[in-house]
Design a protein around this motif. Structure first.
Motif, PDB file in Angstrom:
ATOM      1  N   ARG A 120      -9.036   1.094  -2.680  1.00  0.00           N
ATOM      2  CA  ARG A 120      -8.692   2.278  -1.895  1.00  0.00           C
ATOM      3  C   ARG A 120      -9.008   2.010  -0.436  1.00  0.00           C
ATOM      4  O   ARG A 120      -9.959   1.300  -0.117  1.00  0.00           O
TER       5      ARG A 120
ATOM      6  N   ASP B 230      -5.163   9.778   9.359  1.00  0.00           N
ATOM      7  CA  ASP B 230      -5.486  11.005   8.641  1.00  0.00           C
ATOM      8  C   ASP B 230      -6.811  10.785   7.919  1.00  0.00           C
ATOM      9  O   ASP B 230      -6.877  10.046   6.940  1.00  0.00           O
TER      10      ASP B 230
ATOM     11  N   MET C 161      -5.209   5.615   0.675  1.00  0.00           N
ATOM     12  CA  MET C 161      -4.165   4.690   0.253  1.00  0.00           C
ATOM     13  C   MET C 161      -4.674   3.879  -0.926  1.00  0.00           C
ATOM     14  O   MET C 161      -5.850   3.542  -0.995  1.00  0.00           O
TER      15      MET C 161
ATOM     16  N   ARG D 164      -8.849   4.191   3.515  1.00  0.00           N
ATOM     17  CA  ARG D 164      -8.581   5.420   4.273  1.00  0.00           C
ATOM     18  C   ARG D 164      -7.343   5.238   5.142  1.00  0.00           C
ATOM     19  O   ARG D 164      -7.088   4.151   5.659  1.00  0.00           O
ATOM     20  N   VAL D 165      -6.593   6.318   5.317  1.00  0.00           N
ATOM     21  CA  VAL D 165      -5.438   6.302   6.208  1.00  0.00           C
ATOM     22  C   VAL D 165      -5.957   6.444   7.630  1.00  0.00           C
ATOM     23  O   VAL D 165      -6.707   7.373   7.935  1.00  0.00           O
TER      24      VAL D 165
ATOM     25  N   THR E 288      -0.617  10.199  -2.936  1.00  0.00           N
ATOM     26  CA  THR E 288       0.408  11.197  -3.269  1.00  0.00           C
ATOM     27  C   THR E 288       1.769  10.537  -3.444  1.00  0.00           C
ATOM     28  O   THR E 288       2.536  10.895  -4.339  1.00  0.00           O
ATOM     29  N   GLU E 289       2.090   9.564  -2.588  1.00  0.00           N
ATOM     30  CA  GLU E 289       3.360   8.839  -2.711  1.00  0.00           C
ATOM     31  C   GLU E 289       3.382   8.021  -4.003  1.00  0.00           C
ATOM     32  O   GLU E 289       4.412   7.935  -4.674  1.00  0.00           O
TER      33      GLU E 289
ATOM     34  N   ARG F 219       0.187   5.802   0.005  1.00  0.00           N
ATOM     35  CA  ARG F 219      -0.701   6.963  -0.114  1.00  0.00           C
ATOM     36  C   ARG F 219      -0.756   7.343  -1.594  1.00  0.00           C
ATOM     37  O   ARG F 219       0.216   7.170  -2.326  1.00  0.00           O
TER      38      ARG F 219
ATOM     39  N   ARG G 140       0.819  -1.207   0.000  1.00  0.00           N
ATOM     40  CA  ARG G 140       0.000   0.000   0.000  1.00  0.00           C
ATOM     41  C   ARG G 140       0.853   1.256   0.000  1.00  0.00           C
ATOM     42  O   ARG G 140       1.933   1.282   0.559  1.00  0.00           O
TER      43      ARG G 140
ATOM     44  N   ARG H 249      -1.148  13.902  -9.827  1.00  0.00           N
ATOM     45  CA  ARG H 249      -2.096  13.328  -8.870  1.00  0.00           C
ATOM     46  C   ARG H 249      -3.401  12.966  -9.567  1.00  0.00           C
ATOM     47  O   ARG H 249      -3.990  11.925  -9.294  1.00  0.00           O
TER      48      ARG H 249
ATOM     49  N   GLY I 162      -6.606  11.299   4.160  1.00  0.00           N
ATOM     50  CA  GLY I 162      -5.654  10.523   3.377  1.00  0.00           C
ATOM     51  C   GLY I 162      -6.260   9.256   2.798  1.00  0.00           C
ATOM     52  O   GLY I 162      -7.088   8.609   3.434  1.00  0.00           O
TER      53      GLY I 162
END
Length: 158
Positions: free
Chosen positions: A78, A84, A89, A80-81, A50-51, A48, A46, A60, A87
């Motif tokens: 997908r 956050d 993932m 959720r972080v 953005t990563e 994020r 996994r 993005r 965020g």
């Protein structure tokens, strides 16, 4: 400038060929393969979003659209972080891992065919070292003695 142009032409030819093989044999784009590979090499499969965008060199919005397609195909999901609320993932699924394993054979065959078999071992070593320096930003900044606007192809030595 000649070296730069040759580098760009070579990169374009090799990546077009790799993508054509992946699409023909696996119905998977090179960008999709790269996303699956980045996730497979990440902790817990996994990253994020953005990563992931930074890792695959897509915008993005580009990675979001690609992950949408991969999610519809069941290759990623997908999540959720936890730490956050905003965020998100991208997570590689079991089906995605299997597709990656199958596509890797096609990809590696292409890398040999279009890249490594075209060069001698010493050329691969020099090219690898050079690209590593460029990727890491280890090339020193110009001294200021040369105005880039005045460089011609003949002046550049390449």
């Amino acid at each position: 400038m000649a070296a730069w142009r040759s580098f760009l032409r070579a990169h374009a030819r090799v990546t077009r060929s790799l993508e054509a093989d992946l699409i023909a044999e696996q119905r998977l784009s090179l960008a999709a393969y790269d996303v699956l590979l980045q996730l497979a090499e990440s902790p817990d499969y996994r990253l994020r979003m953005t990563e992931l965008a930074d890792a695959v060199l897509l915008s993005r919005s580009g990675v979001t659209r690609l992950v949408d397609r991969l999610e519809r195909a069941g290759l990623v999901r997908r999540s959720r972080v936890d730490t956050d609320g905003r965020g998100v993932m991208a997570v590689l699924t079991g089906h995605g891992l299997e597709r990656l394993r199958t596509a890797t054979e096609t990809h590696l065959t292409g890398v040999v065919r279009y890249f490594s078999s075209q060069l001698a071992r010493y050329q691969l070593t020099v090219l690898g070292d050079t690209c590593e320096k460029l990727a890491e930003g280890k090339i020193p900044a110009p001294s200021g003695d040369v105005d880039p606007a005045t460089i011609t192809t003949a002046d550049s030595g390449g």
